[in-house]
Design an enzyme around this catalytic site. Structure first.
Site, short mmCIF file in Angstrom:
data_model
loop_
_atom_site.label_atom_id
_atom_site.label_comp_id
_atom_site.label_asym_id
_atom_site.label_seq_id
_atom_site.Cartn_x
_atom_site.Cartn_y
_atom_site.Cartn_z
CG PHE A 55 -91.67 25.87 -23.45
CD1 PHE A 55 -92.84 25.43 -24.06
CD2 PHE A 55 -91.14 27.09 -23.88
CE1 PHE A 55 -93.47 26.18 -25.05
CE2 PHE A 55 -91.75 27.83 -24.86
CZ PHE A 55 -92.92 27.37 -25.45
CE LYS A 91 -82.79 24.42 -16.45
NZ LYS A 91 -84.26 24.72 -16.60
CD GLU A 129 -87.85 26.91 -15.61
OE1 GLU A 129 -87.19 26.24 -16.44
OE2 GLU A 129 -87.65 28.12 -15.40
CB SER A 183 -84.99 32.74 -25.66
OG SER A 183 -84.34 32.93 -24.42
CB CYS A 223 -86.47 27.06 -32.91
SG CYS A 223 -85.78 25.51 -33.46
CD GLU A 280 -88.26 32.87 -31.12
OE1 GLU A 280 -87.61 33.21 -30.11
OE2 GLU A 280 -88.13 31.75 -31.67
#
Ligand code: NAD
Length: 499
Positions: free
Chosen positions: A166, A190, A193, A243, A298, A390
């Protein structure tokens, strides 16, 4: 929706705006998912639905694979120079629409307009790399014995897929698309979402740039789509960014169906600060690294390893962080669940004895959104969750050590290995540290050490599963296969074991 039906996104400010539903893009057609299931796309600044996203399933993936297979037959036969032309045109179109694309990123993801524009510009840099591939992908040839040559050429793999997170709705897909498509493959994307809207707009730009139908397809949805992409034997390679937990699952599952796989995962990036670090460079940089994109990168700094007496630097970082205005200098967190998770890391660290030097909890900007300000935690230890997990928010944990070797050991004991930086004015210290850290991307006096094109992006250890990097030349090599052709030019009658 019919062909060419994705309108421009009209927003020019942070005011709430709606957009069309993100359905699937298969074989050049906009199509609703077979099960006709949708989920809301939330604008995190306002906490309100701005569109809906298709929640597709295995049948939608199978339909996309069929369309991509068909398109692959002709696209793979185009010369690489012709394939690259699409990306020259795409670059011009992205430059034309850069502000619109940036507002779309900002609304669906929450990052500020400036951060969103920087993301789109970085995506354009990836497109430029795609344009340069015909100059680099020439392969090689050598006369390996008298009258015999070996040649190596790079050929497409077939139908390939990419899964995105995302936090970079525009840039991360563009880490993959140029090399894969210029390489001659047909692609199924993909998107996350949570942020599917940037890519439906990009599909329209790809069409305008002249990409044939079926070469770029989008199947929107969540876990079900990813699992179908992993399992479908019609897909030959898959790259994933997200992740570590999911990266590991996807790596195993996609490899089980015989695919080539590369999965980039999460991070816990350590910035090491020593007493001779330049105060103004260090302060600006450290704060920018942990607060940029509200810490949802990240490459964001997560641990400040304070070596010896660097109290003056910590004070300056605290002062700078406290002066930042949420809503303006940094955007919201992506969801309420993420915000709750970030707050729980801070509460937990405080309970365990950490000191909250700058407290962003409870700060808000626009009503309804998911907000937290920059947060600085002192006296954290590596065994606290804030010291080793994280967090993915604008939170920096300070761990104090006495020596550079202790700092290196601390970074190396963390299972992640995405990025790490050293702040020093000593070349000797920089050289010593950069050679010993267990991370794939190292910075010297830079808090977000992203290797820009032509260098490849990718971490080590639990930050990446698979070999090579996702961008640069490694990206091209991931999305292509090398064919070796051995030719005996003269019809020699002699026979050896190699005849
Ligand atoms: P995520 O892992 O939750 O989701 C990534 C993708 O996987 C999404 O498209 C999602 O739909 C899908 N997914 C989620 N759960 C799944 C499951 N159980 N099975 C199969 N697919 C699943 O990550 P996110 O929250 O979207 O993104 C943030 C994470 O991504 C952070 O950990 C961040 O460090 C990481 N990230 C890494 C890099 C990198 O280059 N290493 C870059 C950007 C983000």
């Amino acid at each position: 929706m019919n062909a060419a039906a994705v309108p421009t996104f009209g927003a020019k400010s942070n005011d709430f705006a709606t957009y069309i539903d993100a359905v699937n893009y298969i074989g050049g057609e906009w199509t609703a998912p077979v099960a006709d299931t949708f989920m809301d796309v939330i604008n995190p600044r306002h906490g309100k639905a701005m569109a809906r996203v298709a929640m597709s399933g295995a049948q939608d993936v199978a339909n996309a694979v069929a369309a991509a297979k068909e398109a692959f037959k002709t696209w793979s036969q185009e010369p690489i120079r012709e394939r690259a032309q699409v990306f020259y045109r795409l670059k011009v179109l992205m430059e034309r629409d850069v502000d619109e694309l940036a507002w779309l990123v900002s609304h669906e993801n929450g990052k500020t307009f400036g951060e969103s524009k920087a993301e789109v510009l970085k995506g354009i840099e990836c497109v430029e790399y795609g344009c340069s591939l015909p100059q680099m992908a020439g392969g090689s040839g050598l006369e390996v014995s008298r009258g015999v040559t070996c040649q190596q050429v790079y050929e497409p793999i077939g139908v390939v897929a990419g899964v995105a997170p995302f936090n970079f709705p525009s840039m991360v897909p563009l880490w993959m698309l140029p090399q894969a498509i210029v390489g001659g493959n047909a692609f199924i994307l993909k998107p996350s979402e949570q942020v599917p809207l940037s890519m439906i707009r990009m599909a329209e730009l790809f069409r305008e740039a002249g990409l044939p139908d079926g070469v770029f397809n989008i199947v929107n949805g969540g876990k079900d789509v990813v699992e179908a992409l992993c399992d479908d034997e019609g897909i030959d390679a898959l790259a994933f960014v997200g992740s570590t937990r999911v990266a590991k699952l996807v790596y195993g599952r996609a490899a089980a169906s015989g695919k080539r796989v590369l999965c980039l995962g999460g991070a816990k990036n350590h910035l090491i600060v020593v007493p001779d670090a330049d105060p103004s460079v260090t302060t600006e940089n450290v704060v920018a690294s942990f607060t940029g994109c509200a810490g949802q990168r990240c490459m964001a700094a997560s641990v400040l390893v304070a070596v010896g007496d660097v109290q003056h630097l910590i004070d300056a970082v605290a002062e700078r962080a406290a002066s930042m205005k949420i809503g303006q200098d940094l955007g919201p967190i992506t969801t309420q669940a993420s915000l709750d998770r970030i707050n729980s890391f801070i509460d937990d660290a405080e309970k365990r004895g950490a000191k909250v030097l700058v407290d962003g909890r409870g700060q808000t900007a626009d009503a309804g959104g998911y907000w937290i300000g920059p947060t600085l935690l002192d006296n954290v230890s590596a065994d606290m969750p804030a010291g080793h997990e994280e967090i993915f928010g604008p939170v920096l944990s300070i761990i104090r050590v006495d020596t550079v070797d202790e700092a290196i050991a601390l970074e190396n004991s963390n299972p992640y290995g995405n990025a790490s930086s050293i702040y020093t004015s000593s070349g000797e210290v920089a050289r010593y540290v950069t050679r010993k850290l267990e991370a794939g991307m190292i910075g010297v006096n830079i808090g977000v050490p992203v290797p820009r094109e032509p260098f490849g992006f990718g971490g080590w250890n639990h930050s990446k599963f698979g070999s090579g990097n996702i961008t640069g030349w490694d990206g091209f090599r991931f999305w292509t296969r090398a064919r070796k052709i051995t030719t005996k030019w003269a019809l020699q009658k002699d026979a050896t074991w190699m005849s």
